[in-house]
Design a protein around this motif. Sequence first.
Motif, PDB file in Angstrom:
ATOM      1  N   THR A 186      51.878 -11.396 100.264  1.00 11.04           N
ATOM      2  CA  THR A 186      52.857 -11.202 101.323  1.00 11.04           C
ATOM      3  C   THR A 186      53.948 -12.253 101.214  1.00 11.04           C
ATOM      4  N   SER A 187      55.106 -11.951 101.783  1.00 11.19           N
ATOM      5  CA  SER A 187      56.303 -12.764 101.568  1.00 11.19           C
ATOM      6  C   SER A 187      56.249 -14.135 102.211  1.00 11.19           C
ATOM      7  N   GLY A 188      55.282 -14.359 103.078  1.00 13.87           N
ATOM      8  CA  GLY A 188      55.223 -15.653 103.742  1.00 13.87           C
ATOM      9  C   GLY A 188      56.017 -15.690 105.031  1.00 13.87           C
ATOM     10  N   SER A 189      56.591 -14.534 105.465  1.00 15.82           N
ATOM     11  CA  SER A 189      57.345 -14.511 106.718  1.00 15.82           C
ATOM     12  C   SER A 189      56.433 -14.761 107.905  1.00 15.82           C
ATOM     13  N   GLY A 190      55.119 -14.593 107.705  1.00 16.39           N
ATOM     14  CA  GLY A 190      54.180 -14.866 108.782  1.00 16.39           C
ATOM     15  C   GLY A 190      53.328 -16.089 108.529  1.00 16.39           C
ATOM     16  N   GLY A 191      53.644 -16.877 107.496  1.00 21.73           N
ATOM     17  CA  GLY A 191      52.869 -18.066 107.197  1.00 21.73           C
ATOM     18  C   GLY A 191      52.433 -18.077 105.745  1.00 21.73           C
ATOM     19  N   ARG A 192      51.201 -18.519 105.456  1.00 26.50           N
ATOM     20  CA  ARG A 192      50.678 -18.617 104.091  1.00 26.50           C
ATOM     21  C   ARG A 192      50.590 -17.229 103.470  1.00 26.50           C
ATOM     22  N   PRO A 193      51.032 -17.060 102.203  1.00 25.30           N
ATOM     23  CA  PRO A 193      50.951 -15.759 101.534  1.00 25.30           C
ATOM     24  C   PRO A 193      49.516 -15.241 101.480  1.00 25.30           C
ATOM     25  N   LYS A 194      49.349 -13.939 101.743  1.00 21.42           N
ATOM     26  CA  LYS A 194      48.031 -13.319 101.764  1.00 21.42           C
ATOM     27  C   LYS A 194      47.901 -12.349 100.595  1.00 21.42           C
ATOM     28  N   PRO A 195      46.777 -12.379  99.851  1.00 28.01           N
ATOM     29  CA  PRO A 195      46.637 -11.483  98.700  1.00 28.01           C
ATOM     30  C   PRO A 195      46.349 -10.047  99.135  1.00 28.01           C
ATOM     31  N   CYS A 196      46.951  -9.096  98.423  1.00 27.79           N
ATOM     32  CA  CYS A 196      46.736  -7.667  98.652  1.00 27.79           C
ATOM     33  C   CYS A 196      46.414  -7.041  97.300  1.00 27.79           C
ATOM     34  N   VAL A 197      45.202  -6.540  97.155  1.00 27.72           N
ATOM     35  CA  VAL A 197      44.697  -6.055  95.876  1.00 27.72           C
ATOM     36  C   VAL A 197      44.903  -4.547  95.762  1.00 27.72           C
ATOM     37  N   HIS A 198      45.459  -4.107  94.609  1.00 25.88           N
ATOM     38  CA  HIS A 198      45.689  -2.678  94.385  1.00 25.88           C
ATOM     39  C   HIS A 198      45.307  -2.324  92.952  1.00 25.88           C
ATOM     40  N   SER A 199      44.773  -1.124  92.785  1.00 24.86           N
ATOM     41  CA  SER A 199      44.406  -0.612  91.466  1.00 24.86           C
ATOM     42  C   SER A 199      45.518   0.288  90.931  1.00 24.86           C
ATOM     43  N   LEU A 200      45.432   0.624  89.639  1.00 22.82           N
ATOM     44  CA  LEU A 200      46.390   1.567  89.067  1.00 22.82           C
ATOM     45  C   LEU A 200      46.251   2.936  89.724  1.00 22.82           C
ATOM     46  N   GLY A 201      45.032   3.299  90.111  1.00 18.72           N
ATOM     47  CA  GLY A 201      44.835   4.571  90.795  1.00 18.72           C
ATOM     48  C   GLY A 201      45.580   4.627  92.118  1.00 18.72           C
ATOM     49  N   THR A 202      45.598   3.514  92.835  1.00 19.25           N
ATOM     50  CA  THR A 202      46.342   3.443  94.100  1.00 19.25           C
ATOM     51  C   THR A 202      47.831   3.655  93.859  1.00 19.25           C
ATOM     52  N   PHE A 203      48.374   2.986  92.841  1.00 23.84           N
ATOM     53  CA  PHE A 203      49.805   3.127  92.558  1.00 23.84           C
ATOM     54  C   PHE A 203      50.147   4.541  92.101  1.00 23.84           C
ATOM     55  N   ARG A 204      49.285   5.140  91.293  1.00 22.14           N
ATOM     56  CA  ARG A 204      49.563   6.490  90.800  1.00 22.14           C
ATOM     57  C   ARG A 204      49.603   7.486  91.950  1.00 22.14           C
ATOM     58  N   THR A 205      48.592   7.471  92.810  1.00 22.97           N
ATOM     59  CA  THR A 205      48.548   8.421  93.925  1.00 22.97           C
ATOM     60  C   THR A 205      49.708   8.186  94.875  1.00 22.97           C
ATOM     61  N   GLU A 249      48.750   6.884  74.800  1.00 21.67           N
ATOM     62  CA  GLU A 249      48.391   6.094  75.987  1.00 21.67           C
ATOM     63  C   GLU A 249      47.032   5.435  75.803  1.00 21.67           C
ATOM     64  N   PRO A 250      46.912   4.173  76.206  1.00 24.00           N
ATOM     65  CA  PRO A 250      45.584   3.555  76.231  1.00 24.00           C
ATOM     66  C   PRO A 250      44.735   4.148  77.355  1.00 24.00           C
ATOM     67  N   ASP A 251      43.448   3.884  77.305  1.00 29.31           N
ATOM     68  CA  ASP A 251      42.556   4.262  78.401  1.00 29.31           C
ATOM     69  C   ASP A 251      42.471   3.104  79.393  1.00 29.31           C
ATOM     70  N   TYR A 252      42.550   3.446  80.677  1.00 33.75           N
ATOM     71  CA  TYR A 252      42.552   2.423  81.726  1.00 33.75           C
ATOM     72  C   TYR A 252      41.395   2.629  82.691  1.00 33.75           C
ATOM     73  N   ASP A 253      40.950   1.542  83.275  1.00 35.03           N
ATOM     74  CA  ASP A 253      40.014   1.595  84.394  1.00 35.03           C
ATOM     75  C   ASP A 253      40.845   1.682  85.663  1.00 35.03           C
ATOM     76  N   TRP A 254      40.914   2.854  86.229  1.00 38.63           N
ATOM     77  CA  TRP A 254      41.793   3.095  87.383  1.00 38.63           C
ATOM     78  C   TRP A 254      41.390   2.286  88.608  1.00 38.63           C
ATOM     79  N   ARG A 255      40.122   1.887  88.675  1.00 39.78           N
ATOM     80  CA  ARG A 255      39.638   1.195  89.877  1.00 39.78           C
ATOM     81  C   ARG A 255      39.724  -0.321  89.748  1.00 39.78           C
ATOM     82  N   HIS A 256      40.048  -0.796  88.568  1.00 41.56           N
ATOM     83  CA  HIS A 256      40.152  -2.244  88.354  1.00 41.56           C
ATOM     84  C   HIS A 256      41.300  -2.810  89.194  1.00 41.56           C
ATOM     85  N   PRO A 257      41.129  -4.001  89.803  1.00 43.46           N
ATOM     86  CA  PRO A 257      42.220  -4.640  90.566  1.00 43.46           C
ATOM     87  C   PRO A 257      43.342  -5.086  89.638  1.00 43.46           C
ATOM     88  N   ALA A 258      44.257  -4.158  89.345  1.00 43.81           N
ATOM     89  CA  ALA A 258      45.296  -4.422  88.352  1.00 43.81           C
ATOM     90  C   ALA A 258      46.405  -5.315  88.892  1.00 43.81           C
TER      91      ALA A 258
END
Length: 436
Positions: free
Chosen positions: A133-152, A119-128
């Motif tokens: 958003t799907s645009g069902s409410g208008g213009r797509p909005k960015p949502c930033v998540h790190s690898l640490g967020t996905f793992r937990t 396995e490589p070494d990763y920066d868990w806090r980096h915005p990976a």
Amino acid sequence: MREPLHSPQPNEAPFALYRGRLVTRGNLWSDVRELARRLPERPSMFNLCENRYLFCVSLLAAAWRGQACLLPPSSQAAVLREIADDYPGAYVAAEREAQAAGLPWFEVAATQSGAAAPEPDYDWRHPAVIAFTSGSGGRPKPCVHSLGTFRTSALMALSSLGLGQQPRLLLSTTPPQHMYGLETSVFWPLFSRLVLHDGKPFFPEDIRRIAANAPWPALLASTPTHLRALVKAPGSWDEIAGVISATDALPEQLAGQIKTALGRSPHEIYGSTETLSFANREPLRDSLWRPYAGARLIPDAAGQTRLESPHLPDPVWLQDDLRIEPDGRFNLLGRQQDMVKIGGKRASLAELNRRLKDIDGVEDGFCYLQETETGEGRLAAVVVGTADKQSVRQGLRPYVDEVFLPRRVHFAESLPRNAVGKLTKAELERFLANLA
């Protein structure tokens, strides 16, 4: 802080079926390292890979290089261009050159060497990952998540559903660019014994064939729209070991049909692009949602709810109205913007849609607020199926107030749902304009 992802499985353990070939975790990391070496020196990529394994390799390679993986709500050139204006230097990563509004294209192809690597070494806090958003409410909005967020988040979900140690082929009908598909079909296998399947089967027979030929029982992650088609298909589903549903409420009637046809009581997970999943339920046993262990829902005096959870760096305010029970379980009342008011009374369009699709003869449909010539709001419905206007109104009458029975019922052959079964705002507006 850079460190390995700490996958719980050894490098020799199966990770994916890629074009019919078994890929171990060591093979995965070899492919990730090789692709990362070849990626252009740019800050972010649009990951448009259609093959799920290549998508996974691209995401992990970009993260190792410190690049953000952009996940647009669609691959339409205009959508990519709109997002690219906010992310200078972004490029497109895909198997084939896309019509990407002039953005540079990088061809993704995994090696076939069968080599293994650590396995490589990763920066868990980096915005990976930056998902939109799907645009069902208008213009797509960015949502930033790190690898640490996905793992937990993945570990919380797997524990709540009892899936962490079960060898199952994760078979998904949802593209990995969507948060539901990304979580379940990419990150769940990374942190469990689940095995990623690289395809996105569409027809029931494709799903049946893949499950029948797999080395392990299959866990099917799908949507209510797709599951409606599956329950109508003849034949047995003995190789399906479990069913997960998301993106829309799973009506109790459909849940019963799934259990009858597939032999498994379905489970639902609940979340959003902003939060990832954080709750689940088995609708045939309990209508209430149960948050994953550690997740807390906190209402305020105005009726809004914030989510606090170990996988989120900060609390997130939810866009849905919830009724929270003393034990922490909750009932989903609908999105705040889908509440309609007629004659001084309020109702949720999501609840009306759920009731509508439970009516015999209704294969699909939705309710919407239609403005009359006098400026008053009146409810209307669009129906796909064999039901007529009278049966639609009679089917809704026991559950809704008289003012919310649709005055007008339109009939259509199909609805313009996207790959995850949603009706985006833009498509819905075009559809209703053509209907009128």
